[in-house]
Design a protein around this motif. Structure first.
Motif, PDB file in Angstrom:
ATOM      1  N   PRO A  75      11.697   6.567  -4.388  1.00 57.22           N
ATOM      2  CA  PRO A  75      10.910   7.331  -3.439  1.00 57.22           C
ATOM      3  C   PRO A  75      11.812   8.024  -2.427  1.00 57.22           C
ATOM      4  O   PRO A  75      12.826   7.481  -2.019  1.00 57.22           O
TER       5      PRO A  75
ATOM      6  N   GLY B 272       1.039   7.427  -4.428  1.00 49.44           N
ATOM      7  CA  GLY B 272       2.201   7.537  -5.289  1.00 49.44           C
ATOM      8  C   GLY B 272       2.646   6.175  -5.775  1.00 49.44           C
ATOM      9  O   GLY B 272       2.582   5.179  -5.054  1.00 49.44           O
TER      10      GLY B 272
ATOM     11  N   GLN C 240       0.638   2.636   1.622  1.00 51.90           N
ATOM     12  CA  GLN C 240       1.087   4.023   1.530  1.00 51.90           C
ATOM     13  C   GLN C 240       1.068   4.745   2.873  1.00 51.90           C
ATOM     14  O   GLN C 240       1.757   5.766   3.033  1.00 51.90           O
TER      15      GLN C 240
ATOM     16  N   ARG D 144       3.126   6.696  -0.655  1.00 50.01           N
ATOM     17  CA  ARG D 144       3.473   5.932  -1.844  1.00 50.01           C
ATOM     18  C   ARG D 144       3.325   4.440  -1.561  1.00 50.01           C
ATOM     19  O   ARG D 144       3.461   4.001  -0.421  1.00 50.01           O
TER      20      ARG D 144
END
Lengths: 585, 984
Positions: free
Chosen positions: A27, A164, A223, A229
């Motif tokens: 990420p 995500g 997230q 995410r």
């Protein structure tokens, strides 16, 4: 050209290095994924109350730096889907039944309710418009694609949430939250997603739409403070110091996932390592569902020494008799929940059993419980010429469960109930496997024997149904039969040949081939749940649909699963704009 | 949670995204297609069933027996094959040897379209029409295909062409549910007017007035069509009106439809089928118990088998008619919903009457409801027998019923000889893969009588040396060089064929005309079988040979066993004998057994333990093939020494009673205190009891013998009366724990539970010292099994440590195995460890008295002489003296001694050496020349085979197999028992 090859080489090298070193998910680097788009869907799950469809997207070509997990509004999707009719009375006041050839329906009556006036009057596909015949070849279905963010009817988006996740997800599994020790219902459930990119198991808190208490969110995996995410807390299997006492880290390439009925044990196959991992998601892993969410699942054990490339996995439904005391002994029969695993490299089905290690811990608080999973048995598959390369597996316990429901009703508990449950335990489970040598659906069942639970839980396959090329997944679900009642079917997805077979176990035939777009893979059944107290075998659901995720072209097909309709087994709506893989453009 | 993952840096995702899709592609989506699948181009796709018609040069149907047309070569034999995925019927011209393209104007092969999911297909015997049952959801029905339209559209007289074959080409009708099996029945004409001059009369439909059958020619609507005409009145062999019997499984009925009426429907129409009669098969189960008659070798006094008597299940059944078989005037119908095979008298199809059904049962699982998917009925055998095969739907095995004229038993035949074949249920043929279809064939290769020139079918081979050597019956004998006469691949007689899902077709002996000539030369006049399985030979025959001495000529094949050919058993692919041309085809030792010690091939000090053969009986000395040499005790040329005092080689002998008891090749290991099972990883020692639990282990099925079982064996079988407790304690099985002591750094040592054995400071050190490592274990890891149950064992330490210490040092799950006590354990590489233990009603492991399991043995006890035993009375007696159970006065041991190991495939004695035998000391040997079943292998071309149906085509003497995978239509020659043609 030379530059291209240099780029290719560098890219491949980097890919291999990254994959070998520490996985692929990172990420914070690269292009953020459009979380509302469907992108190489690999897993689908329907919430128990059938209000949400969860979709895991894999970001297979790594165009983005993450995959995604989405929640779709099933009520909206069902409202947008064409509605079958036989007369105007079946339609709303502003609609009529499209029964006669007209210019608006291109001389092909749809038997769907259509608007009687307005811009879409008489048009079966309404605002979606008709697909061209050329498009229908690659993307079956009469109507154009539904935009999930800006639906053509001007209404609210059908995507209600997305987060995500790591790249290369493989599946998604919904586990409802069990009642607490006092039998009290608690809100929420969890989604679990094996992610190959970083070799973790992701999980997200979601609502349980069958309970009176509801969570205040759609998808929660930390997230909010992690750029949309899932945070590290919700990616497990990569922290041997915290998660288990054995120093274990999740092996690479997690693929198949299954959980015991109570959701306490989750098993994951590893497609390149010949291993199966155990996560424990017991009561201590849950919070109260509103202000706290517990520690989450923990990786507890990894078992190896098996054929390479385990793929499919399914949990063996427990006979209800093991949950009640045997009147003759006063204690419940010792039973370890199990999982059946298929292999690409072996003509075998192996049984793994989950041990909570209660013997080591019960009554002795000083003894640490070390849950584990072990191979308990295996059976050779001999229903085909070679029987290697088995993929998906599904188990059907509907007959046994129907019997067990009758025990509750008829006997009123006590010894009679136990005897009744014991007889029900002898009813075999149906076991279905997608096998590729040759392409076939293996049909088998567990066998009754002299064990305490009447079966060793290992299946014997007695039938092999020919399939077109590339069977990959098997799903057991219900459709609406010709008489309107719920009927059991087995759906076998054939990735290579763009078909899904609907197998009727009662007649031993593939009663319908669903023609799909390219790369059908994920599949979920959305049938109206029976009302509380209604025997499913007598239930007359109001709707039945299937959802197929087209991996290759990244969209979802909605399939009519009502046998009373001439469109039974046909895609009636497509969600998302198909996108061919970049390599094929 | 993972800090490390935050540090993973991947440069320029977008740049190599495409590349990675390929780089990682090899491990991508295990459930998807990551490897391009190369599929050969094949015209046939997912074949399901096949039917045959004979057509003449005019395209009209002909009697099936007019094909092949060896005389004029004008008629063509067509195979019509359902294509289940495409909803078509493929046409294969067997005469021309090609697949027919019915629309050459379209690229690729075009076939005859019918509805989706064609499920069954039948053709009329006169070849006029073929009927296809389709199971398309919502459009279930029957399509009628006139033979006149099986090819491409013909050119018409006006110069045009017939219409392209499509769904509108065929008369069709709709059924209320999906059709299953179909059959053509014949409603015979009536000739009851007493006037020979008048032709027999037929009725146009059930119940209609009788009319002149011959006068019906050309009268039917379909007979007058300009295209695709079909006139069943032209079919005269057999005479009578053609009726279509159609199973509707979901509705539990069989519909009778007049075939011509269906053909008369307008092409392209799809109205309701004109059903004349609806038959609802009944589930007519007996009110009392059903008992399968047992052969003598399964009857044992004092051993009541619970499966002997059992009544019909009390529940009601919904019948689901499945496979059909027509035999004469009877229609047999398998049932997937009820435990019956229906039998109908269809001499008058309009008034079919149901007779008492056959009753599928399971000898091994009497409580199981046995349903059937397919049924086949044999021709009459030479002893006037007729048999029906039925496939056990859920098990894939094949039951055999006696449906001979006058037979009263309706249950599956329980075959004799099961004690020698205990792994196959006595009442069914079992295979390694489920049976998918079955059929029978009657065939012969008759020898003409030299005097009359007449070749008579069914003449049996006669081995009686006294008959003339030039007689026909003697002419079928195996020649001395094995190249002529009776042989494994010469199929003369009635044979069953079982098609397996794995792509093999097994051959079953039912009535081999040459069976009497397939046996050893030696005769046994006694009614008790000898070690070759021979018994009851005529007193007039001393041996099956003519002449004597060097001039002796066998009148039989001189194979090793009298059970080479057995009714209702799989046929051998080879002569069961040793021959310089055929090689080793009878059970044989590859070489003499060899002793190994855990240290390698270093022999123990003094005289080692000996493994030696034993006589088969007082007049049958020990004898065995070693390689290609037949060794016999007392033989001057090739002696087999079985005396432990003098024998140079270890040995054993192999009984020939049942060739099928031997795998083609197998390795055996006889190990002292050997494991009776493989390692398991899920054993758990209970905290508060001496229970060792592994619910998935099924200890009884693995043959675990505990203290009580061992004690009972010593008393009842070995005849011991003293030292029973001591014997049982030493000889009972024991658990060997194989897990490692937790590593010194394991967090376990910090827990309170680890304190008992030293905790964090000394726990690991203490425990390794006491228990060793998995590779170098100590006896502290051994636990004697005091009581064995199917899911747990009650154990006690064998090595002097406490249970608490064991629990502390070896916590959590246990890897373990179970070993035999002080005894030798025999394990075969294919047969595994054989035993006769079973599970009692309380879960306890007990010996099974079932005579079928009497020869299942895997344990051998050492034999000692009295002199060795006397040492035990002395002060410094060997430590293993309590083990002694087999003391004999002299060696070699007598053949009937209880300590002789005698099983299905080995017979020997183990003599104790000077020193006690040690754990993992072992003898090893290999056998070869075992049984190879005769099979036709459909997988010789490709493993992508999924056979779905099989029919015998007597006109060409071949089996036709419809394959649901790559092979399309396969023809199997019964001359070579191999695939002769593939059409795809």
């Amino acid at each position: 050209m030379a530059a291209f090859f240099r780029r290719l080489t560098e890219g491949a090298l980097a890919a291999v290095l990254v994959a070998a070193a520490s996985g692929c998910y990172s990420p914070g680097h690269g292009v953020d994924p459009p979380l509302n788009s469907i992108y190489f869907p690999v897993g689908m799950a329907v919430s128990p109350g059938a209000t949400r469809l969860y979709v895991a997207n894999s970001d297979f070509d790594l165009q983005y730096n993450a995959g995604s997990l989405q929640a779709y509004d099933l009520d909206r999707l069902r409202a947008l889907a064409p509605h079958y009719c036989t007369s105007d009375a079946d339609c709303g006041s502003s609609q009529h039944c499209d029964l006669a050839p007209t210019d608006q329906n291109a001389q092909a009556p749809s038997h769907w309710c259509v608007d009687s006036s307005g811009p879409w009057a008489g048009r079966p596909c309404g605002a979606l418009g008709d697909k061209s015949p050329a498009h229908r070849v690659l993307e079956p279905g009469r109507c154009g694609h539904l935009d999930p963010i800006h639906p053509q009817d001007g209404g609210s988006p059908v995507v209600v949430a997305s987060v995500g996740i790591g790249a290369f997800a493989t599946d998604v599994l919904y586990i409802p939250r069990p009642a607490d020790a006092q039998g009290k219902s608690q809100p929420g459930g969890r989604l679990f997603i094996p992610v190959r990119g970083d070799a973790t198991l992701h999980y997200a808190e979601v609502d349980d739409d069958t309970k009176s208490q509801h969570t205040a969110f759609e998808l929660e995996c930390g997230q909010a403070n992690n750029d949309g995410r899932c945070d590290d807390q919700h990616r497990v299997g990569d922290n041997p110091d915290q998660e288990n006492t054995r120093g274990l880290r999740l092996p690479t390439e997690p693929f198949g996932i299954a959980a015991t009925e109570d959701g306490q044990a989750i098993a994951v196959t590893h497609q390149t390592e010949g291993k199966v991992s155990l996560f424990v998601n017991d009561a201590s892993s849950w919070g109260n569902g509103t202000t706290s969410f517990g520690t989450g699942p923990k990786l507890e054990f990894v078992v190896g020494n098996m054929p390479s490339r385990p793929i499919g996995i399914a949990d063996v439904p427990e006979p209800q008799m093991v949950t009640v005391p045997d009147p003759s002994t006063g204690s419940a029969i010792s039973y370890q929940p199990g999982f059946l695993v298929t292999y690409r490299d072996a003509a075998q089905i192996r049984l793994f059993r989950y041990y909570s290690d209660q013997y080591a811990s019960s009554g002795e608080p000083n003894n640490p419980a070390r849950p584990f999973i072990q191979q308990s048995g295996s059976i050779d598959v001999s229903a085909n010429a070679s029987s290697f390369d088995s993929r998906g597996i599904a188990i059907d316990a509907s007959r046994r469960k129907a019997c067990e429901r009758r025990c509750d009703i008829k006997t009123g508990g006590g010894a009679a109930a136990f005897d009744c449950l014991q007889s029900c335990a002898g009813i075999p489970l149906g076991v279905y496997v997608a096998n590729r040598t040759p392409s076939s659906l293996l049909v088998g069942q567990t066998r009754t024997n002299a064990s305490a639970t009447s079966s060793d839980d290992l299946p014997r396959f007695y039938r092999s149904v020919p399939l077109p090329f590339g069977p990959s997944r098997v799903i057991v679900g219900d459709v609406i039969g010709q008489s309107g009642v719920r009927e059991r079917r087995v759906f076998v997805v054939c990735f290579d040949s763009r078909r899904i077979g609907i197998y009727n176990p009662d007649t031993d035939t593939i009663e319908k081939w669903i023609e799909t777009g390219r790369g059908p893979h994920a599949f979920a059944v959305d049938i109206q749940p029976p009302a509380p107290g209604v025997d499913p075998s007598l239930d007359t659901p109001g709707y039945a649909y299937g959802f197929v995720g087209h991996f290759t072209d990244s969209y979802i097909g909605m399939i009519d699963l009502d046998r009373q309709h001439p469109t039974y087994g046909q895609i009636i709506m497509t969600i998302g704009n198909p996108k061919a893989p970049r390599a094929s453009k | 949670m993972s800090v490390a993952s935050e540090q993973r840096a991947v440069p320029d995702w977008a740049a190599f995204g495409l590349v990675l899709a390929f780089a990682v592609g090899a491990v991508a989506l295990g459930g998807c297609s990551q490897t391009p699948v190369t599929q050969p181009l094949r015209s046939l796709e997912r074949s399901g069933a096949v039917s045959f018609v004979c057509v003449g040069p005019d395209g009209q149907g002909r009697d099936i027996n007019d094909c092949p047309d060896y005389a004029a070569g004008a008629n063509r034999l067509l195979a019509l094959v359902t294509q289940t995925l495409r909803g078509e019927i493929a046409v294969v011209d067997l005469t021309a040897g090609n697949v027919v393209d019915v629309d050459p104007s379209t690229p690729g092969f075009s076939f005859l379209p019918v509805g989706s999911n064609p499920a069954s297909i039948v053709s009329t015997p006169g070849g006029v029409a073929t009927f296809v049952g389709v199971a398309e959801a919502g459009k279930q029905g029957i399509y009628a295909l006139p033979s006149s339209c099986l090819g491409p559209p013909h050119r018409k007289s006006d110069g045009g062409y017939e219409q392209v074959r499509d769904l509108t080409s065929w008369p069709a009708c709709k059924l209320p549910s999906a059709p299953g099996s179909m059959a053509i029945l014949v409603d015979p004409p009536k000739d009851d007017d007493g006037n020979p001059a008048m032709p027999p009369r037929e009725w146009a439909s059930c119940g209609a007035p009788y009319t002149d059958g011959a006068g019906a020619v050309g009268q039917a609507v379909a007979a007058t069509r300009s295209e695709c005409a079909a006139d069943l009145a032209l079919e005269t062999n057999p005479p009578g009106r053609r009726k279509l019997a159609v199973a509707l499984p979901k509705l539990g009925e069989i519909d009778i439809i007049d075939a011509q009426q269906l053909l008369d429907r307008p092409p392209g129409s799809f109205g309701a089928c004109p059903v004349e009669r609806r038959i609802h098969p009944e589930v007519d189960l007996p009110a009392s118990d059903i008992k399968q008659p047992l052969p003598p070798d399964l009857q044992k006094a004092g051993c009541t088998q619970p499966e002997l008597n059992y009544g019909p299940p009390s529940q009601s059944y919904l019948t689901r008619p499945a496979g059909f078989a027509v035999s004469g005037k009877k229609l047999y119908v398998a049932d997937e919903g009820a435990p019956v095979v229906h039998v109908f008298d269809v001499s008058d199809p309009c008034n079919a009457s149901e007779q008492p059904p056959l009753l599928p049962e399971s000898f091994d699982s009497p409580g199981r409801v046995v349903t059937t998917s397919r049924v086949a009925v044999s021709p009459l055998t030479t002893d006037n027998k007729r048999f029906a095969y039925a496939i056990d739907e859920m098990e894939g095995s094949v039951m055999i019923f006696d449906v001979s004229p006058g037979s009263a038993d309706r249950t599956p035949i329980v075959r004799p000889g099961s004690p020698w074949l205990p792994f196959e249920a006595p009442d069914r043929l079992a295979f390694s893969s489920p049976a998918r279809d079955i059929t029978f064939a009657l065939r012969d290769v008759p020898i003409p009588d030299p005097e009359t020139g007449v070749a008579q079918i069914g003449e049996q081979c006669n081995p009686d040396p006294s008959i003339p050597a030039d007689s026909v019956a003697a002419g079928y004998r195996t020649s001395s060089d094995l190249t002529r006469g009776a042989s494994p691949r010469k199929l003369r007689g009635v044979f069953g064929f079982v098609m397996l899902a794995s792509g093999q077709i097994a051959v079953i002996d039912e009535d081999d005309f040459d069976a009497r000539c397939r046996r050893p030369v030696g005769a046994n006049h006694s009614s008790t079988p000898d070690f070759r399985g021979c018994a009851g030979d005529p007193q007039s025959i001393d041996s099956y040979q003519t002449g004597s001495g060097s001039n002796a000529t066998p009148t039989v094949s001189d194979e090793a066993s009298c059970n080479v050919v057995e009714r209702h058993r799989t046929r051998s692919a080879n002569f069961v004998l040793e021959d310089s041309t055929t090689g080793v085809r009878a059970p044989a030792l590859r070489s003499y057994p060899r002793l190994h010690t855990p240290q390698g091939s270093v022999p123990p000090e003094g005289v080692p333990p000996r493994l030696l053969g034993v006589d088969f009986g007082p007049s049958a000395p020990a004898q065995v093939f070693v390689g290609q040499t037949y060794m016999t005790r007392g033989d001057a040329k090739n002696p087999l020494d079985i005396d432990p005092a003098t024998a140079e080689n270890d040995s054993l002998v192999l009984p020939f009673n049942e060739p099928r008891a031997y795998a083609a090749k197998e390795d055996f290991t006889l190990t002292f205190q050997g494991p009776i099972m493989g390692d398991r990883n899920s054993g758990v020692l209970a905290l508060t009891s001496p229970d060792f639990t592994d619910p998935g282990a099924f200890f009884c099925d693995r043959g675990v013998e505990d203290y009580d079982a061992t004690k009972a064996y010593a008393k009842n079988t070995l005849g011991m009366s003293q030292n029973l407790d001591s014997f049982a304690l030493h000889h009972a099985d024991y658990v060997q724990l194989e897990s490692a002591v937790p590593d010194g750094s394991d967090s376990y040592w910090k827990t309170a539970a680890a304190k008992e054995c030293g905790g964090a400071a000394n726990g690991h050190y203490n425990c390794v010292g006491a228990f060793g490592t998995p590779d170098v274990p100590t006896v502290a890891r051994d636990l004697t099994i005091r009581a064995a149950y199917t899911d747990h064992l009650v154990v006690e330490p064998r090595g002097g440590v406490t249970m608490g210490t064991i629990r502390c040092c070896l916590p959590s799950e246990q890897k373990y195995t179970i070993r035999g006590g002080d005894q030798w354990v025999l394990v075969g590489s294919k047969s595994g460890f054989r035993h006769h233990m079973t599970t009692a009603s309380d879960g306890r492991c007990v010996a099974d008295c079932n005579p079928r399991r009497a020869l299942l043995r895997g344990r051998a006890f050492e034999i000692v002489t009295q002199a060795q035993a006397d040492k035990c009375k002395k002060k410094n007696a060997p430590s293993d003296c309590p083990m002694l159970g087999c003391v004999v006065d002299s060696v070699p041991v007598q053949p009937d001694n209880a300590c002789v190991f005698s099983s299905l495939s080995a017979r020997f004695a183990v003599y104790r050496g000077d020193a006690p035998s040690g754990r993992d000391m072992s003898f090893g040997w290999s056998t070869t020349g075992g049984f190879s079943p005769l099979v036709a292998d459909l997988t010789s071309q490709t493993s992508s085979v999924l056979p779905l149906s099989m029919v015998f085509v007597p006109q060409i003497g071949q089996l036709a197999v419809a394959d649901g995978a790559a092979e399309g239509l396969a023809l199997v020659s019964l001359d070579s028992v191999a695939v002769s043609h593939l059409y795809y």
